[in-house]
Design a protein around this motif. Structure first.
Motif, PDB file in Angstrom:
ATOM      1  N   MET A   4       0.802  -1.231   0.000  1.00 32.91           N
ATOM      2  CA  MET A   4       0.000   0.000   0.000  1.00 32.91           C
ATOM      3  C   MET A   4       0.827   1.270   0.000  1.00 32.91           C
ATOM      4  N   MET A   5       2.057   1.231   0.546  1.00 30.66           N
ATOM      5  CA  MET A   5       2.738   2.475   0.891  1.00 30.66           C
ATOM      6  C   MET A   5       4.149   2.651   0.349  1.00 30.66           C
ATOM      7  N   VAL A   6       4.795   1.612  -0.099  1.00 31.68           N
ATOM      8  CA  VAL A   6       6.218   1.724  -0.400  1.00 31.68           C
ATOM      9  C   VAL A   6       6.494   2.783  -1.464  1.00 31.68           C
ATOM     10  N   ARG A   7       7.506   3.578  -1.211  1.00 31.15           N
ATOM     11  CA  ARG A   7       8.073   4.480  -2.214  1.00 31.15           C
ATOM     12  C   ARG A   7       9.594   4.326  -2.224  1.00 31.15           C
ATOM     13  N   TYR A   8      10.186   4.429  -1.041  1.00 29.54           N
ATOM     14  CA  TYR A   8      11.644   4.420  -0.965  1.00 29.54           C
ATOM     15  C   TYR A   8      12.148   3.257  -0.117  1.00 29.54           C
ATOM     16  N   VAL A   9      13.347   2.786  -0.508  1.00 27.99           N
ATOM     17  CA  VAL A   9      13.998   1.719   0.249  1.00 27.99           C
ATOM     18  C   VAL A   9      15.416   2.164   0.592  1.00 27.99           C
ATOM     19  N   ASP A  10      15.916   1.648   1.694  1.00 23.71           N
ATOM     20  CA  ASP A  10      17.250   2.005   2.167  1.00 23.71           C
ATOM     21  C   ASP A  10      18.315   1.535   1.185  1.00 23.71           C
ATOM     22  N   LYS A  11      19.244   2.404   0.853  1.00 20.99           N
ATOM     23  CA  LYS A  11      20.309   2.056  -0.085  1.00 20.99           C
ATOM     24  C   LYS A  11      21.178   0.912   0.419  1.00 20.99           C
ATOM     25  N   MET A  21       8.579   8.274   4.414  1.00 18.93           N
ATOM     26  CA  MET A  21       8.899   9.643   4.058  1.00 18.93           C
ATOM     27  C   MET A  21       9.066  10.484   5.311  1.00 18.93           C
ATOM     28  N   VAL A  22       9.849  11.539   5.201  1.00 18.68           N
ATOM     29  CA  VAL A  22      10.194  12.371   6.347  1.00 18.68           C
ATOM     30  C   VAL A  22       9.135  13.441   6.549  1.00 18.68           C
ATOM     31  N   MET A  23       8.700  13.571   7.789  1.00 14.68           N
ATOM     32  CA  MET A  23       7.691  14.568   8.151  1.00 14.68           C
ATOM     33  C   MET A  23       8.321  15.686   8.970  1.00 14.68           C
ATOM     34  N   PRO A  24       7.787  16.929   8.865  1.00  9.68           N
ATOM     35  CA  PRO A  24       6.690  17.306   7.964  1.00  9.68           C
ATOM     36  C   PRO A  24       7.183  17.512   6.535  1.00  9.68           C
ATOM     37  N   GLY A  25       6.256  17.521   5.610  1.00 10.42           N
ATOM     38  CA  GLY A  25       6.584  17.825   4.238  1.00 10.42           C
ATOM     39  C   GLY A  25       6.627  16.646   3.293  1.00 10.42           C
ATOM     40  N   TYR A  26       6.481  15.411   3.819  1.00 15.20           N
ATOM     41  CA  TYR A  26       6.513  14.219   2.980  1.00 15.20           C
ATOM     42  C   TYR A  26       7.744  14.228   2.077  1.00 15.20           C
ATOM     43  N   LEU A  27       8.910  14.331   2.701  1.00 11.80           N
ATOM     44  CA  LEU A  27      10.165  14.442   1.978  1.00 11.80           C
ATOM     45  C   LEU A  27      10.820  13.071   1.808  1.00 11.80           C
ATOM     46  N   ARG A  28      11.613  12.964   0.779  1.00  7.18           N
ATOM     47  CA  ARG A  28      12.339  11.723   0.536  1.00  7.18           C
ATOM     48  C   ARG A  28      13.348  11.495   1.656  1.00  7.18           C
ATOM     49  N   PRO A  29      13.372  10.304   2.223  1.00 10.10           N
ATOM     50  CA  PRO A  29      14.334  10.034   3.301  1.00 10.10           C
ATOM     51  C   PRO A  29      15.758   9.973   2.775  1.00 10.10           C
ATOM     52  N   GLN A  66      -9.072  20.400 -12.215  1.00  6.91           N
ATOM     53  CA  GLN A  66      -8.173  20.074 -11.109  1.00  6.91           C
ATOM     54  C   GLN A  66      -9.019  20.025  -9.849  1.00  6.91           C
ATOM     55  N   HIS A  67      -9.247  18.828  -9.375  1.00 10.64           N
ATOM     56  CA  HIS A  67     -10.122  18.640  -8.225  1.00 10.64           C
ATOM     57  C   HIS A  67      -9.416  18.922  -6.903  1.00 10.64           C
ATOM     58  N   CYS A  68      -8.086  18.808  -6.902  1.00  9.95           N
ATOM     59  CA  CYS A  68      -7.327  18.919  -5.654  1.00  9.95           C
ATOM     60  C   CYS A  68      -5.938  19.447  -5.967  1.00  9.95           C
ATOM     61  N   VAL A  69      -5.401  20.233  -5.049  1.00 11.94           N
ATOM     62  CA  VAL A  69      -4.034  20.710  -5.168  1.00 11.94           C
ATOM     63  C   VAL A  69      -3.122  19.677  -4.509  1.00 11.94           C
ATOM     64  N   SER A  70      -2.075  19.271  -5.198  1.00 12.00           N
ATOM     65  CA  SER A  70      -1.183  18.235  -4.678  1.00 12.00           C
ATOM     66  C   SER A  70      -0.523  18.702  -3.376  1.00 12.00           C
ATOM     67  N   ASP A  71      -0.519  17.786  -2.388  1.00  9.87           N
ATOM     68  CA  ASP A  71       0.175  18.055  -1.131  1.00  9.87           C
ATOM     69  C   ASP A  71       1.296  17.053  -0.904  1.00  9.87           C
ATOM     70  N   ARG A  72       1.565  16.211  -1.911  1.00 11.27           N
ATOM     71  CA  ARG A  72       2.612  15.183  -1.863  1.00 11.27           C
ATOM     72  C   ARG A  72       2.387  14.199  -0.736  1.00 11.27           C
ATOM     73  N   SER A  73       1.158  14.098  -0.272  1.00 10.97           N
ATOM     74  CA  SER A  73       0.868  13.271   0.899  1.00 10.97           C
ATOM     75  C   SER A  73       0.715  11.793   0.539  1.00 10.97           C
ATOM     76  N   GLU A  74       1.312  10.928   1.330  1.00 16.69           N
ATOM     77  CA  GLU A  74       1.052   9.494   1.220  1.00 16.69           C
ATOM     78  C   GLU A  74      -0.186   9.142   2.029  1.00 16.69           C
ATOM     79  N   GLU A  75      -0.525   9.974   2.959  1.00 19.55           N
ATOM     80  CA  GLU A  75      -1.646   9.669   3.846  1.00 19.55           C
ATOM     81  C   GLU A  75      -2.900  10.434   3.426  1.00 19.55           C
TER      82      GLU A  75
END
Length: 252
Positions: A146-153, A161-169, A243-252
């Motif tokens: 359901m959630m995977v985006r990034y994996v540890d190198k 993802m890093v909060m706040p801001g849903y940033l790439r870890p 455009q129904h919604c403005v992107s917030d980059r949220s996974e949640e």
């Protein structure tokens, strides 16, 4: 000829979904349609998407937004049976309206969805977000599907993802960039662009098809159409009506 069709994240965009199905020339009982999850949230008619999917005989995988709606439903039910219970989730008018417009049967259908679907005839799997590279399907966690985006190198484990801001870890790779399996993965979750799907190919003969083209954000709703793995796939799309919604980059 029978087709297998996988449609990307609808996020309540019922009108666009109906337009896409019409453009596909979907024949019930002949074609097989799967939704790649996240049928709800952000768009204008989440309950309508669920109802339509059921009426049309579509199958689907559970996305993180679908799962979040189900969690909210459980908390609301617990509140009804125990007025002193405090719902730990933040208020969400969109989800609360969706739940108010779903029947018990429709909510039960949503709750019955699997986290992945294997398409053996195509040597492929549908998962809302994808898979953790190097982990057999039977050992993948529901959260990863359901959630995977990034994996540890370094260790290959899923990283949040890093909060706040849903940033790439830090010290991470996008999972599809590292996927080396000999099968195809068809997924949504991450908007790969507002126009075209994205395809990754690896040295083991596997491919990753990112088919979320951000309909709810004003992009397109995309369908991956397959007849045989040895034949070229086709992509059919419709443009978002608005455009129904403005992107917030949220996974949640």
């Amino acid at each position: 000829m029978k087709r297998t069709i996988v449609i990307g994240d609808t996020h309540g965009c019922l009108a666009e979904l109906k337009e896409l199905v019409a453009k596909l020339g979907y024949v019930r009982g002949v074609d097989k349609v799967y939704l790649a999850g996240d049928m709800v949230d952000r768009g204008p008619d989440s309950a309508g998407v669920i109802r339509y999917a059921m009426e049309m005989g579509f199958e689907a995988v559970c996305g993180n937004h679908d799962n979040k709606l189900l969690r909210r439903a459980k908390h609301i039910a617990r509140q009804r049976s125990n007025p002193e219970y405090v719902n730990p989730m933040k208020p969400n008018e969109d989800q609360e309206n969706t739940l108010a417009n779903l029947s018990d049967a429709e909510l039960a259908w949503l709750g019955s969805l699997p986290y992945h679907i294997k398409l053996d005839q195509f040597n492929a799997v549908i998962a809302h977000a994808g898979v953790v590279p190097g982990v057999p399907l039977v050992r993948q966690r529901d959260e990863a599907f359901m959630m995977v985006r990034y994996v540890d190198k370094d260790n290959g484990k899923m990283k949040h993802m890093v909060m706040p801001g849903y940033l790439r870890p830090e010290n991470s790779d996008y999972w599809a960039d590292k996927f080396d399996g000999g099968f195809d993965v068809i997924f949504g979750h991450n908007v790969v662009g507002l126009k075209n799907i994205k395809v990754w190919e690896n040295n083991s003969g596997g491919r990753c098809f990112g088919i979320d083209t951000g309909c709810v954000f004003g992009g397109r709703l995309s369908a991956l159409v397959m007849q045989a793995r040895s034949k070229p796939y086709e992509v059919i799309q419709v443009q978002a009506h608005k455009q129904h919604c403005v992107s917030d980059r949220s996974e949640e």
